[in-house]
Design a protein around this motif. Structure first.
Motif, PDB file in Angstrom:
ATOM      1  N   HIS A 135      51.501  32.525  26.911  1.00  0.00           N
ATOM      2  CA  HIS A 135      50.087  32.182  27.118  1.00  0.00           C
ATOM      3  C   HIS A 135      49.254  32.834  26.018  1.00  0.00           C
ATOM      4  CE1 HIS A 135      46.789  30.458  29.167  1.00  0.00           C
ATOM      5  NE2 HIS A 135      46.187  31.610  29.346  1.00  0.00           N
ATOM      6  N   GLY A 136      48.096  32.270  25.792  1.00  0.00           N
ATOM      7  CA  GLY A 136      47.198  32.793  24.753  1.00  0.00           C
ATOM      8  C   GLY A 136      46.240  31.697  24.328  1.00  0.00           C
ATOM      9  N   GLY A 137      45.653  31.856  23.154  1.00  0.00           N
ATOM     10  CA  GLY A 137      44.705  30.860  22.657  1.00  0.00           C
ATOM     11  C   GLY A 137      44.093  31.375  21.375  1.00  0.00           C
ATOM     12  N   THR A 138      43.511  30.479  20.601  1.00  0.00           N
ATOM     13  CA  THR A 138      42.945  30.904  19.318  1.00  0.00           C
ATOM     14  C   THR A 138      41.837  31.938  19.504  1.00  0.00           C
ATOM     15  OG1 THR A 138      43.456  28.772  18.349  1.00  0.00           O
ATOM     16  CG2 THR A 138      41.771  30.076  17.235  1.00  0.00           C
ATOM     17  N   TYR A 139      40.928  31.642  20.430  1.00  0.00           N
ATOM     18  CA  TYR A 139      39.707  32.457  20.505  1.00  0.00           C
ATOM     19  C   TYR A 139      39.756  33.616  21.487  1.00  0.00           C
ATOM     20  CZ  TYR A 139      37.588  28.813  17.712  1.00  0.00           C
ATOM     21  OH  TYR A 139      37.296  27.952  16.691  1.00  0.00           O
ATOM     22  N   GLY A 140      40.563  33.469  22.576  1.00  0.00           N
ATOM     23  CA  GLY A 140      40.520  34.466  23.649  1.00  0.00           C
ATOM     24  C   GLY A 140      40.713  35.881  23.139  1.00  0.00           C
ATOM     25  N   GLY A 141      39.756  36.734  23.440  1.00  0.00           N
ATOM     26  CA  GLY A 141      39.840  38.143  23.054  1.00  0.00           C
ATOM     27  C   GLY A 141      39.473  38.402  21.607  1.00  0.00           C
ATOM     28  N   GLY A 142      39.365  37.336  20.800  1.00  0.00           N
ATOM     29  CA  GLY A 142      39.174  37.528  19.364  1.00  0.00           C
ATOM     30  C   GLY A 142      37.732  37.465  18.899  1.00  0.00           C
ATOM     31  N   ASN A 143      36.878  36.897  19.739  1.00  0.00           N
ATOM     32  CA  ASN A 143      35.477  36.773  19.326  1.00  0.00           C
ATOM     33  C   ASN A 143      34.768  38.104  19.544  1.00  0.00           C
ATOM     34  OD1 ASN A 143      32.657  36.333  19.321  1.00  0.00           O
ATOM     35  ND2 ASN A 143      32.998  34.145  19.603  1.00  0.00           N
ATOM     36  N   ALA A 144      34.522  38.799  18.465  1.00  0.00           N
ATOM     37  CA  ALA A 144      33.970  40.157  18.567  1.00  0.00           C
ATOM     38  C   ALA A 144      32.517  40.152  19.042  1.00  0.00           C
ATOM     39  CB  ALA A 144      34.098  40.866  17.223  1.00  0.00           C
ATOM     40  N   LEU A 145      31.802  39.046  18.802  1.00  0.00           N
ATOM     41  CA  LEU A 145      30.423  38.967  19.306  1.00  0.00           C
ATOM     42  C   LEU A 145      30.447  38.909  20.830  1.00  0.00           C
ATOM     43  CD1 LEU A 145      28.691  36.376  16.919  1.00  0.00           C
ATOM     44  CD2 LEU A 145      29.176  38.792  16.564  1.00  0.00           C
ATOM     45  N   ALA A 146      31.403  38.117  21.350  1.00  0.00           N
ATOM     46  CA  ALA A 146      31.511  37.957  22.804  1.00  0.00           C
ATOM     47  C   ALA A 146      31.970  39.256  23.467  1.00  0.00           C
ATOM     48  CB  ALA A 146      32.473  36.819  23.133  1.00  0.00           C
ATOM     49  N   THR A 147      32.954  39.919  22.869  1.00  0.00           N
ATOM     50  CA  THR A 147      33.435  41.157  23.505  1.00  0.00           C
ATOM     51  C   THR A 147      32.384  42.266  23.408  1.00  0.00           C
ATOM     52  OG1 THR A 147      34.701  41.548  21.460  1.00  0.00           O
ATOM     53  CG2 THR A 147      35.936  40.752  23.348  1.00  0.00           C
ATOM     54  N   ALA A 148      31.639  42.299  22.291  1.00  0.00           N
ATOM     55  CA  ALA A 148      30.571  43.308  22.162  1.00  0.00           C
ATOM     56  C   ALA A 148      29.466  43.034  23.181  1.00  0.00           C
ATOM     57  CB  ALA A 148      30.002  43.291  20.746  1.00  0.00           C
ATOM     58  N   ALA A 149      29.126  41.758  23.352  1.00  0.00           N
ATOM     59  CA  ALA A 149      28.087  41.396  24.335  1.00  0.00           C
ATOM     60  C   ALA A 149      28.553  41.744  25.742  1.00  0.00           C
ATOM     61  CB  ALA A 149      27.767  39.907  24.229  1.00  0.00           C
ATOM     62  N   ALA A 150      29.836  41.518  26.024  1.00  0.00           N
ATOM     63  CA  ALA A 150      30.364  41.787  27.370  1.00  0.00           C
ATOM     64  C   ALA A 150      30.357  43.288  27.657  1.00  0.00           C
ATOM     65  CB  ALA A 150      31.781  41.222  27.495  1.00  0.00           C
ATOM     66  N   LYS A 151      30.712  44.084  26.665  1.00  0.00           N
ATOM     67  CA  LYS A 151      30.692  45.540  26.871  1.00  0.00           C
ATOM     68  C   LYS A 151      29.253  45.998  27.128  1.00  0.00           C
ATOM     69  CE  LYS A 151      32.072  49.885  24.707  1.00  0.00           C
ATOM     70  NZ  LYS A 151      30.851  50.416  24.094  1.00  0.00           N
ATOM     71  N   ALA A 152      28.317  45.461  26.344  1.00  0.00           N
ATOM     72  CA  ALA A 152      26.904  45.814  26.546  1.00  0.00           C
ATOM     73  C   ALA A 152      26.454  45.384  27.946  1.00  0.00           C
ATOM     74  CB  ALA A 152      26.038  45.147  25.478  1.00  0.00           C
ATOM     75  N   THR A 153      26.935  44.221  28.388  1.00  0.00           N
ATOM     76  CA  THR A 153      26.553  43.709  29.711  1.00  0.00           C
ATOM     77  C   THR A 153      26.983  44.679  30.814  1.00  0.00           C
ATOM     78  OG1 THR A 153      26.718  41.437  28.936  1.00  0.00           O
ATOM     79  CG2 THR A 153      26.910  41.777  31.313  1.00  0.00           C
ATOM     80  N   ILE A 154      28.236  45.139  30.718  1.00  0.00           N
ATOM     81  CA  ILE A 154      28.740  46.075  31.741  1.00  0.00           C
ATOM     82  C   ILE A 154      27.891  47.349  31.733  1.00  0.00           C
ATOM     83  CG2 ILE A 154      30.730  47.510  32.402  1.00  0.00           C
ATOM     84  CD1 ILE A 154      32.492  45.220  31.173  1.00  0.00           C
ATOM     85  N   GLU A 155      27.569  47.840  30.541  1.00  0.00           N
ATOM     86  CA  GLU A 155      26.758  49.072  30.444  1.00  0.00           C
ATOM     87  C   GLU A 155      25.381  48.863  31.068  1.00  0.00           C
ATOM     88  OE1 GLU A 155      29.061  50.542  26.405  1.00  0.00           O
ATOM     89  OE2 GLU A 155      27.008  49.771  26.226  1.00  0.00           O
ATOM     90  N   ILE A 156      24.791  47.705  30.804  1.00  0.00           N
ATOM     91  CA  ILE A 156      23.451  47.428  31.358  1.00  0.00           C
ATOM     92  C   ILE A 156      23.521  47.384  32.894  1.00  0.00           C
ATOM     93  CG2 ILE A 156      21.645  45.660  31.571  1.00  0.00           C
ATOM     94  CD1 ILE A 156      22.559  44.791  28.649  1.00  0.00           C
ATOM     95  N   ILE A 157      24.531  46.691  33.416  1.00  0.00           N
ATOM     96  CA  ILE A 157      24.640  46.568  34.882  1.00  0.00           C
ATOM     97  C   ILE A 157      24.736  47.955  35.520  1.00  0.00           C
ATOM     98  CG2 ILE A 157      26.118  45.722  36.776  1.00  0.00           C
ATOM     99  CD1 ILE A 157      26.809  43.310  34.936  1.00  0.00           C
ATOM    100  N   LEU A 158      25.489  48.855  34.875  1.00  0.00           N
ATOM    101  CA  LEU A 158      25.656  50.205  35.429  1.00  0.00           C
ATOM    102  C   LEU A 158      24.390  51.050  35.200  1.00  0.00           C
ATOM    103  CD1 LEU A 158      29.342  50.922  34.318  1.00  0.00           C
ATOM    104  CD2 LEU A 158      28.539  50.151  36.555  1.00  0.00           C
ATOM    105  N   GLU A 159      23.875  51.045  33.959  1.00  0.00           N
ATOM    106  CA  GLU A 159      22.717  51.908  33.636  1.00  0.00           C
ATOM    107  C   GLU A 159      21.468  51.486  34.402  1.00  0.00           C
ATOM    108  OE1 GLU A 159      24.230  52.499  29.065  1.00  0.00           O
ATOM    109  OE2 GLU A 159      22.305  51.495  29.387  1.00  0.00           O
ATOM    110  N   GLU A 160      21.280  50.189  34.562  1.00  0.00           N
ATOM    111  CA  GLU A 160      20.048  49.717  35.202  1.00  0.00           C
ATOM    112  C   GLU A 160      20.246  49.468  36.700  1.00  0.00           C
ATOM    113  OE1 GLU A 160      18.192  46.518  33.012  1.00  0.00           O
ATOM    114  OE2 GLU A 160      18.463  47.553  31.099  1.00  0.00           O
TER     115      GLU A 160
END
Ligand SMILES: Cc1ncc(COP(=O)(O)O)c(C=O)c1O
Length: 420
Positions: free
Chosen positions: A291-316
Motif C-alpha cells: 500500500h502507498g501512493g504518490t502524495y500520501g505523507g509527502g506533501n510537506a505543506l499538508a503535514t506542516a498544516a496538520a501539525k499546526a492544527t493539532i497544536e491549535i486545538i490543544l493550545e486554544e
C-alpha cells in the motif's frame, strides 16, 4: 462579480453559488465584500476556522523550504513531526501512523491494513454510514443510494448492521442498543462468520447519515464483541475527530480504545491530508510495499498544516469550547423546539448537532428541513442538511465559534423556521 462556472463538471452538488475570495474565522467573503457565516466548516474540515493565522504561517514557512518529499524516495521531517504530534493525542498503545490524502483513501487503507493484520476478508459497517466515494468505500456507504447509483456492482465482502439510531426506531437508548447488538450477532451467525470478519468500521457519531451519536454502551459492547472474536475495531473519525464532539476523538466519550483510527477533514484545516493510526504489532503485519501512493505523507505543506492544527486545538482548548458551545447550542435549539414541533429531535455531541424535522405523524419532513436551510443560506448563514431522508439540519461550525455567533445563527434559524 462572479465568474462563469460553465467549465466545471456538473456532477458536484452545490449548497450555494457563492464564490468566496477570502475566509477568516467563521466567515467567508465574496469579491463584493458580502459576508457569509460558515456553519458548515467546509463539511467538518475547518475546525480551526478559515485561515487560522498559525496554519497560514506554517504553510507559508514550509512553502519556502520544502513542498514535497515522496515517501518512497525520502522521509520528510514534517511527516515524522506530524506522527509525533498525533502520537500525543491518540491512546498510548496506538503508535504507528500512515498518511494519505482524503477520507475515503484513509478508510481504504484501514480495510487493507485490517485484511493483512487478520488474514480475514470481510468488513462489517452500519446502516446510514458514509465512508467515501471510491469503489471500496462506496460499498461501505449506505447513507443514501445516490452515492452508489449506477455504480454497482461494488466490491463484495461488506455486510451492514443496524446503527443505534433511537429516534429512527422510536425506542429508548437501551432498547435500541439491545436490538442492534442482537442484529449484529445474527449477522455473524447468518452472513459473515467471525473467522471471516477482519474489521468492524463504525462512525462513533453517524455523520452524513443524520448526526446520530452511538451510545457509549453500544460502542463498549462492540469493543467486547471484537475482542471476543479477534475482529479489529476501526473508528471512522473523519468527521467526528479533532475536537469536534468535545473530546479530541469521539470514541473517547465511550471510554473505549479502537484498533484503528481513521482521520481526515479536521486534521489538515483545509490541506488535503488523511491518516490512519494503529498499534505497532498490527502495522507490522501490513506487508511492505502493498500500500502507498504518490502524495500520501509527502506533501510537506499538508503535514506542516496538520501539525499546526493539532497544536491549535490543544493550545486554544478547542475541544472544550466545542463541548461548551455544543451544550449552549443544543439548549437553545431545544427551547425553540417547544414552539416548533416540526423539530422532531435535537441531538448531538459537542459541535456536531442535528435537528431532525418530522411532520405531525412523525414522518420525515425533508421539505421543511430544506426550506429552513435554504432560508438560512439566503440570510447569509451557511447550514447543511444530512440524513438518509435529508431531513436533518446539521450544525457544524468551526470550533472557535462564540456564544454571540451562535446567538446570531439561532436568530437567523428562528426567522427561517417561522417562514417555513
Ligand atoms: C465519516 C466520513 N468518512 C469518510 C468520508 C470521506 O472523506 P473524503 O470525502 O475526504 O474522501 C467522509 C466525508 O464526508 C465522512 O464524513
Amino acid at each position: 462579480m462572479s465568474q462563469s462556472t460553465d467549465l466545471l463538471a456538473p456532477v458536484w452538488t452545490h449548497l450555494t453559488a457563492v464564490q468566496p475570495v477570502r475566509g477568516e474565522g467563521i466567515y467567508l467573503y465574496d469579491a463584493d465584500g458580502k459576508r457569509y457565516t460558515d456553519f458548515t466548516s467546509g463539511i467538518g474540515v475547518l475546525n480551526t476556522g478559515h485561515c487560522h493565522p498559525k496554519v497560514v504561517e506554517a504553510i507559508q514557512k514550509q512553502a519556502g523550504q520544502l513542498i514535497f518529499g515522496q515517501m518512497n524516495i525520502v522521509i520528510p521531517p514534517t511527516t515524522v513531526a506530524l506522527a509525533e504530534a498525533l502520537n500525543e493525542v491518540t491512546p498510548a498503545a496506538i503508535d504507528r501512523f500512515f498518511f494519505s490524502n482524503s477520507g475515503a483513501e484513509a478508510v481504504e487503507a484501514a480495510v487493507k491494513l485490517a485484511k493483512h493484520a487478520t488474514g480475514r476478508r470481510n468488513v462489517i459497517v452500519f446502516q446510514g454510514s458514509f465512508h467515501g466515494r471510491t469503489a471500496q468505500t462506496m460499498a461501505m456507504t449506505t447513507s443514501k443510494t445516490v452515492y452508489r447509483h449506477n455504480y454497482q456492482p461494488l466490491p463484495a465482502g461488506v455486510f451492514v448492521a443496524p446503527y443505534p439510531y433511537s429516534y429512527f426506531y422510536g425506542w429508548d437508548e437501551e432498547e435500541t442498543t439491545a436490538f442492534c447488538l442482537k442484529q449484529l450477532d445474527m449477522l455473524l451467525i447468518g452472513q459473515s462468520t467471525p473467522e471471516e470478519t477482519a474489521v468492524i468500521v463504525i462512525e462513533p457519531v453517524l455523520g452524513e447519515g443524520g448526526y446520530v451519536p452511538a451510545s457509549a454502551g453500544f460502542l463498549q459492547e462492540i469493543r467486547a464483541l471484537c475482542d471476543q472474536h479477534g475482529i479489529l475495531l476501526a473508528v471512522d473519525e473523519v468527521q467526528s475527530g479533532f475536537g469536534r464532539t468535545g473530546k479530541f476523538f469521539a470514541f473517547e466519550h465511550a471510554g473505549i480504545e479502537p484498533d484503528i483510527i481513521i482521520m481526515a477533514k479536521g486534521l489538515g484545516s483545509g490541506m488535503p491530508i488523511s491518516a490512519i493510526a494503529s498499534r505497532r504489532e498490527l502495522m507490522e503485519k501490513w506487508q511492505v510495499g502493498t500500500h502507498g501512493g504518490t502524495y500520501g505523507g509527502g506533501n510537506a505543506l499538508a503535514t506542516a498544516a496538520a501539525k499546526a492544527t493539532i497544536e491549535i486545538i490543544l493550545e486554544e482548548n478547542l475541544a472544550e469550547n466545542a463541548a461548551k458551545m455544543g451544550t449552549y447550542l443544543i439548549t437553545k435549539l431545544r427551547q425553540l423546539q417547544k414552539s416548533y414541533p416540526v423539530m422532531g429531535d435535537v441531538r448531538g455531541q459537542g459541535l456536531m448537532v442535528g435537528v431532525e424535522f418530522t411532520d405531525g405523524n412523525g414522518r420525515y419532513d425533508k421539505a421543511t428541513a430544506k426550506a429552513v436551510a435554504n432560508s438560512c443560506v439566503e440570510q447569509g448563514l451557511l447550514l447543511l442538511t444530512c440524513g438518509s431522508y435529508d431531513n436533518v439540519v446539521r450544525w457544524i461550525p468551526p470550533l472557535i465559534v462564540t456564544k454571540e455567533q451562535i446567538d446570531e445563527a439561532v436568530t437567523i434559524f428562528t426567522t427561517a423556521l417561522s417562514k417555513a
